[in-house]
Motif scaffolding. Structure first.
Motif, PDB file in Angstrom:
ATOM      1  N   LYS A 153       0.717  -1.339  -0.044  1.00  0.00           N
ATOM      2  CA  LYS A 153      -0.197   0.212   0.043  1.00  0.00           C
ATOM      3  C   LYS A 153       0.982   1.236  -0.080  1.00  0.00           C
ATOM      4  O   LYS A 153       1.844   1.198   0.838  1.00  0.00           O
ATOM      5  N   CYS A 154       0.367   2.305  -0.689  1.00  0.00           N
ATOM      6  CA  CYS A 154       1.389   3.405  -0.969  1.00  0.00           C
ATOM      7  C   CYS A 154       0.450   4.638  -0.864  1.00  0.00           C
ATOM      8  O   CYS A 154      -0.945   4.510  -0.966  1.00  0.00           O
ATOM      9  N   TRP A 155       0.956   5.762   0.096  1.00  0.00           N
ATOM     10  CA  TRP A 155      -0.046   6.755   0.152  1.00  0.00           C
ATOM     11  C   TRP A 155       0.861   8.096  -0.090  1.00  0.00           C
ATOM     12  O   TRP A 155       2.035   8.146   0.188  1.00  0.00           O
ATOM     13  N   GLY A 156       0.155   9.190   0.082  1.00  0.00           N
ATOM     14  CA  GLY A 156       0.932  10.676  -0.052  1.00  0.00           C
ATOM     15  C   GLY A 156       0.745  11.297  -1.452  1.00  0.00           C
ATOM     16  O   GLY A 156      -0.578  11.321  -2.092  1.00  0.00           O
ATOM     17  N   ASP A 157       1.754  11.872  -2.020  1.00  0.00           N
ATOM     18  CA  ASP A 157       1.527  12.603  -3.195  1.00  0.00           C
ATOM     19  C   ASP A 157       1.313  11.580  -4.550  1.00  0.00           C
ATOM     20  O   ASP A 157       2.088  10.792  -4.536  1.00  0.00           O
ATOM     21  N   ALA A 158       0.174  11.616  -5.204  1.00  0.00           N
ATOM     22  CA  ALA A 158      -0.309  11.169  -6.090  1.00  0.00           C
ATOM     23  C   ALA A 158       0.336  11.366  -7.577  1.00  0.00           C
ATOM     24  O   ALA A 158      -0.086  11.028  -8.637  1.00  0.00           O
ATOM     25  N   GLN A 159       1.162  12.503  -7.563  1.00  0.00           N
ATOM     26  CA  GLN A 159       1.385  13.131  -8.962  1.00  0.00           C
ATOM     27  C   GLN A 159       2.292  12.469  -9.556  1.00  0.00           C
ATOM     28  O   GLN A 159       3.098  11.555  -9.056  1.00  0.00           O
ATOM     29  N   PHE A 160       2.128  12.215 -10.810  1.00  0.00           N
ATOM     30  CA  PHE A 160       2.744  11.412 -12.082  1.00  0.00           C
ATOM     31  C   PHE A 160       2.406   9.889 -11.698  1.00  0.00           C
ATOM     32  O   PHE A 160       2.984   9.179 -12.395  1.00  0.00           O
ATOM     33  N   GLY A 161       1.551   9.657 -10.755  1.00  0.00           N
ATOM     34  CA  GLY A 161       1.280   8.131 -10.599  1.00  0.00           C
ATOM     35  C   GLY A 161       1.873   7.476  -9.375  1.00  0.00           C
ATOM     36  O   GLY A 161       1.916   6.232  -9.543  1.00  0.00           O
ATOM     37  N   ALA A 162       2.903   8.272  -8.503  1.00  0.00           N
ATOM     38  CA  ALA A 162       3.857   7.303  -7.786  1.00  0.00           C
ATOM     39  C   ALA A 162       3.175   6.439  -6.783  1.00  0.00           C
ATOM     40  O   ALA A 162       3.657   5.745  -6.213  1.00  0.00           O
ATOM     41  N   LEU A 163       1.750   6.572  -6.659  1.00  0.00           N
ATOM     42  CA  LEU A 163       1.084   5.493  -5.865  1.00  0.00           C
ATOM     43  C   LEU A 163       0.630   4.432  -6.262  1.00  0.00           C
ATOM     44  O   LEU A 163       0.325   3.268  -5.502  1.00  0.00           O
ATOM     45  N   GLY A 164       0.687   4.160  -7.791  1.00  0.00           N
ATOM     46  CA  GLY A 164       0.655   2.974  -8.235  1.00  0.00           C
ATOM     47  C   GLY A 164      -1.000   2.463  -8.517  1.00  0.00           C
ATOM     48  O   GLY A 164      -1.256   1.393  -8.761  1.00  0.00           O
ATOM     49  N   ASN A 165      -1.628   3.425  -8.222  1.00  0.00           N
ATOM     50  CA  ASN A 165      -3.234   3.102  -7.915  1.00  0.00           C
ATOM     51  C   ASN A 165      -4.172   3.356  -9.381  1.00  0.00           C
ATOM     52  O   ASN A 165      -5.273   3.477  -9.341  1.00  0.00           O
ATOM     53  N   GLY A 166      -3.075   4.015 -10.594  1.00  0.00           N
ATOM     54  CA  GLY A 166      -3.747   4.497 -11.570  1.00  0.00           C
ATOM     55  C   GLY A 166      -4.312   6.099 -11.689  1.00  0.00           C
ATOM     56  O   GLY A 166      -4.887   6.454 -12.597  1.00  0.00           O
ATOM     57  N   ASP A 167      -4.099   6.616 -10.475  1.00  0.00           N
ATOM     58  CA  ASP A 167      -4.490   8.211 -10.221  1.00  0.00           C
ATOM     59  C   ASP A 167      -3.312   8.830 -10.304  1.00  0.00           C
ATOM     60  O   ASP A 167      -2.420   8.671  -9.541  1.00  0.00           O
ATOM     61  N   LYS A 168      -3.217  10.054 -10.914  1.00  0.00           N
ATOM     62  CA  LYS A 168      -2.307  11.084 -11.021  1.00  0.00           C
ATOM     63  C   LYS A 168      -2.508  12.270 -10.330  1.00  0.00           C
ATOM     64  O   LYS A 168      -1.681  13.235 -10.443  1.00  0.00           O
ATOM     65  N   SER A 169      -3.703  12.425  -9.686  1.00  0.00           N
ATOM     66  CA  SER A 169      -4.211  13.634  -9.035  1.00  0.00           C
ATOM     67  C   SER A 169      -4.511  13.614  -7.708  1.00  0.00           C
ATOM     68  O   SER A 169      -4.474  14.805  -7.211  1.00  0.00           O
ATOM     69  N   ASN A 170      -5.146  12.636  -7.090  1.00  0.00           N
ATOM     70  CA  ASN A 170      -5.700  12.571  -5.934  1.00  0.00           C
ATOM     71  C   ASN A 170      -4.882  12.012  -4.635  1.00  0.00           C
ATOM     72  O   ASN A 170      -4.640  10.862  -4.928  1.00  0.00           O
TER      73      ASN A 170
END
Length: 202
Positions: free
Chosen positions: A64-81
């Motif tokens: 599981k990853c959390w924090g800054d979603a910019q560029f898709g760094a969380l790996g959940n398909g979202d680049k903004s939330n």
């Protein structure tokens, strides 16, 4: 196996449901510092901090990853939330990173706005920012979901990056090392300053 985080929290990287820093004022540490909610019955085996995001391998080997979603760094398909900066986003609401059918994470390299995971079968998958080839895909397109890195006819046993880094190195089963991404200062160790992974055939 319980997890506590402190420090800067502008993107929710502490996973506490707000953007308030922790540890910079009285009465924020010790018993006043809440645990990170990883989900019902879940505990952490290891944690990895990128520049503004955090990832944890849980007791069931999920990621599981959390924090800054910019560029898709969380790996959940979202680049903004961003995740973790608002109430109700952690715990059971926090999705696991989809690493592929039956695949689990053994280790993570969390860099500057990107993430790579070493899988149980020795593969490496990366996601997030890719302007310098740090995802190892032969292009500079950002990815918000994990992508397999072609290491050749070898498997990895460990991976490494750093919160401020735009490159990753993998320690391979034969005892050799391969690195890719930003090479502005020769950090890839190839005797030049050519980036690797940002163009085909590299």
């Amino acid at each position: 196996g319980l997890l506590k985080c402190w420090g800067g929290n502008s993107y929710g990287q502490l996973g506490l449901g707000d953007t308030e820093n922790r540890g910079d004022s009285p009465n924020e540490m010790g018993g006043d510092l809440p645990f990170v909610n990883l989900g019902t019955g879940r505990t952490a085996k290891s944690i990895y901090c990128g520049r503004y995001h955090t990832c944890a391998i849980l007791d069931d080997d999920s990621l599981k990853c959390w924090g800054d979603a910019q560029f898709g760094a969380l790996g959940n398909g979202d680049k903004s939330n961003n995740i973790g900066d608002m109430a109700g986003e952690m715990g059971d609401s926090l999705p696991t990173v989809d690493l592929g059918t039956g695949r689990t994470a053994m280790a993570v390299a969390a860099g500057q706005d990107f993430t790579c995971a070493l899988l149980d079968n020795g593969d490496v998958k990366c996601w997030g920012k890719n302007d310098l080839g740090q995802l190892g895909q032969g292009d500079t397109t950002d990815r918000a979901v994990p992508q397999l890195v072609d290491l050749g006819d070898v498997t990895a046993t460990a991976i490494f990056s750093a919160p401020s880094a735009d490159h990753t190195c993998a320690f391979l089963e034969a005892g050799s090392i391969k690195c890719w991404g930003n090479n502005e200062y020769g950090q890839l160790g190839y005797g030049n300053t050519n980036h690797r992974g940002d163009a085909s055939g590299e």
